[in-house]
Design an enzyme around this catalytic site. Structure first.
Site, short mmCIF file in Angstrom:
data_model
loop_
_atom_site.label_atom_id
_atom_site.label_comp_id
_atom_site.label_asym_id
_atom_site.label_seq_id
_atom_site.Cartn_x
_atom_site.Cartn_y
_atom_site.Cartn_z
N SER A 134 1.05 -1.07 -0.17
CA SER A 134 -0.24 -0.27 0.04
C SER A 134 0.81 1.05 -0.09
O SER A 134 1.95 1.07 0.20
CB SER A 134 -0.91 0.34 1.23
OG SER A 134 -1.71 0.99 1.73
N TYR A 147 -2.54 -0.74 10.55
CA TYR A 147 -2.68 -1.31 9.60
C TYR A 147 -1.17 -0.59 7.97
O TYR A 147 -0.37 -1.60 7.85
CB TYR A 147 -3.72 -0.62 9.04
CG TYR A 147 -3.49 -0.33 7.07
CD1 TYR A 147 -4.29 -1.88 6.20
CD2 TYR A 147 -3.96 0.05 6.24
CE1 TYR A 147 -4.26 -1.97 5.24
CE2 TYR A 147 -3.51 0.28 4.94
CZ TYR A 147 -4.01 -0.83 4.37
OH TYR A 147 -4.36 -1.67 2.88
N1 LIG Z 1 -8.86 -0.10 -1.60
C1 LIG Z 1 -7.40 0.53 -1.25
O1 LIG Z 1 -7.49 1.89 -1.17
C2 LIG Z 1 -6.15 -0.48 -0.70
C3 LIG Z 1 -4.68 0.30 -1.73
C4 LIG Z 1 -3.71 0.12 -1.37
C5 LIG Z 1 -4.01 -1.75 -0.57
N2 LIG Z 1 -4.92 -2.23 -0.57
C6 LIG Z 1 -4.87 -3.54 0.41
O2 LIG Z 1 -5.21 -4.68 -1.24
C7 LIG Z 1 -5.11 -6.01 -0.32
C8 LIG Z 1 -7.10 -5.62 -1.12
O3 LIG Z 1 -8.13 -5.54 -0.75
P1 LIG Z 1 -9.22 -4.28 -1.28
O4 LIG Z 1 -8.61 -3.17 -1.03
O5 LIG Z 1 -9.75 -5.14 -2.26
O6 LIG Z 1 -10.65 -4.97 -0.01
P2 LIG Z 1 -11.56 -5.94 -0.67
O7 LIG Z 1 -12.02 -5.42 -1.31
O8 LIG Z 1 -12.42 -5.23 0.86
O9 LIG Z 1 -11.32 -7.28 -0.63
C9 LIG Z 1 -10.50 -8.23 0.58
C10 LIG Z 1 -10.33 -9.39 0.40
O10 LIG Z 1 -9.65 -10.04 1.72
C11 LIG Z 1 -10.39 -11.15 1.35
N3 LIG Z 1 -10.34 -12.05 3.18
C12 LIG Z 1 -10.85 -10.29 3.92
N4 LIG Z 1 -10.68 -10.82 5.42
C13 LIG Z 1 -9.87 -11.83 5.28
C14 LIG Z 1 -9.80 -13.79 6.38
N5 LIG Z 1 -9.82 -12.92 7.06
N6 LIG Z 1 -9.60 -14.31 5.90
C15 LIG Z 1 -9.66 -15.04 3.93
N7 LIG Z 1 -9.47 -13.73 3.45
C16 LIG Z 1 -10.16 -12.02 4.21
C17 LIG Z 1 -11.74 -10.90 1.63
O11 LIG Z 1 -12.58 -11.76 1.39
P3 LIG Z 1 -13.85 -12.68 2.54
O12 LIG Z 1 -14.26 -11.19 2.82
O13 LIG Z 1 -15.00 -12.85 1.52
O14 LIG Z 1 -12.71 -13.41 3.19
C18 LIG Z 1 -12.18 -10.03 0.15
O15 LIG Z 1 -11.24 -10.64 -1.32
C19 LIG Z 1 -5.96 -5.55 1.10
O16 LIG Z 1 -4.36 -6.32 0.97
C20 LIG Z 1 -5.80 -4.25 1.38
O17 LIG Z 1 -4.98 -3.79 2.28
C21 LIG Z 1 -6.24 -1.77 -0.28
#
Ligand SMILES: NC(=O)c1ccc[n+]([C@@H]2O[C@H](COP(=O)([O-])OP(=O)(O)OC[C@H]3O[C@@H](n4cnc5c(N)ncnc54)[C@H](OP(=O)(O)O)[C@@H]3O)[C@@H](O)[C@H]2O)c1
Length: 262
Positions: A134, A147
């Site tokens: 991130s 985080y």
């Molecule tokens: N969106 C942003 O602005 C952003 C920016 C920088 C980095 N990121 C990073 O990108 C990655 C993906 O996030 P996203 O933005 O795509 O968010 P998201 O749409 O909320 O996706 C998160 C994913 O993680 C899974 N997950 C959460 N808790 C889990 C658990 N205990 N066991 C297994 N799977 C789990 C969720 O699936 P289930 O709920 O079905 O388990 C979902 O598929 C994360 O690491 C986040 O920190 C996001």
């Protein structure tokens, strides 16, 4: 038969990674991992390749063991591992419960290390690991303190691993986007609809993923998408972090209640 393994495949970046990687001719099948089975089944129907659905809570040791056992029994040749499962929680130090902080560390850090270390024996030359880092790795972030620390761990660990794996010609790419339009914000307690929202600019998950897969295929250790993100990275290198934190707090505080700030 080569397999791509994607965690966090039920939404956002993980789901877009699954869609992008499924199109690669060298990938024969996918393992899709997250807790929400119905989401993974819907994705499976959309992809043109055989998929194995693994409904696992990766913050639990039993799920990690199950994954390890599956690797041993199936003995796959893994071409891509994408560690996209993760979450963040916004709030002052006293409003984010320590259990939530530990859960973030278990998922964002421990599960990612577990998956990387245990999948590596099943990867050959040109294997690609993609880690969701991130832009929060560029400087410390008050109100997202744990985080940002978990993502800093991911970047430092993954860059070192990338260097170690050079002789095996396996690469590790850490993806460091700013705000991406996904479901991340509802779990993080960040209201992106509010006029004063600091979660701007917001970029598309498909664009971040497209760039990340290209960077991984080129063997880059870091993937940064967008001019704003690259400018942030540059400023965090030349400006004192004290100053950046002050600017950030000015924006972030507007989203917190008086209770949280006192
Ligand atoms: N969106 C942003 O602005 C952003 C920016 C920088 C980095 N990121 C990073 O990108 C990655 C993906 O996030 P996203 O933005 O795509 O968010 P998201 O749409 O909320 O996706 C998160 C994913 O993680 C899974 N997950 C959460 N808790 C889990 C658990 N205990 N066991 C297994 N799977 C789990 C969720 O699936 P289930 O709920 O079905 O388990 C979902 O598929 C994360 O690491 C986040 O920190 C996001």
């Amino acid at each position: 038969m080569s397999v791509a393994i994607i965690t966090g495949a039920s939404s956002g970046l993980g789901m877009d990674f699954a869609k992008a990687i499924a199109k690669k001719p060298e990938v024969d099948s996918l393992w899709l991992i997250a807790r929400r089975t119905e989401r993974l089944e819907a994705l499976q129907k959309e992809l043109q390749k055989p998929c194995k659905i693994l409904p696992l809570d990766l913050s639990k040791a039993a799920s990690l063991e199950e994954y390890q056992k599956l690797l041993q029994s199936e003995n796959p040749e893994v071409s891509y591992l994408v560690n996209a499962a993760g979450f963040g929680k916004f709030g002052s130090y006293h409003s984010v419960p320590v259990e939530t902080a530990f859960n973030m560390i278990d998922l964002n850090v421990k599960a990612l290390v577990f998956f990387s270390q245990n999948t590596l024996p099943f990867m050959k030359e040109n294997g690609r690991i993609i880690q969701m880092g991130s832009a929060s790795t560029y400087n410390p972030l008050p109100y997202l303190n744990v985080y940002a620390a978990t993502k800093s761990f991911v970047k430092v660990y993954s860059r070192a691993l990338h260097r170690e794996l050079k002789p095996r010609k396996i690469t590790v790419t850490t993806v460091c986007p700013g705000w991406v339009q996904t479901e991340f914000f509802s779990r993080a307690d960040i209201d992106t609809n509010s006029k004063k929202s600091f979660a701007k600019p917001m970029v598309s998950s498909v664009d971040v993923v497209k760039k990340a897969v290209r960077d991984a295929d080129r063997g880059k250790d870091i993937s940064m998408y967008g001019l704003f993100n690259k400018t942030h990275h540059f400023l965090a290198k030349i400006l004192p972090h004290r100053l950046i934190m002050r600017l950030w707090m000015g924006m972030a505080k507007k989203e917190l209640s008086d209770d949280e700030l006192n």
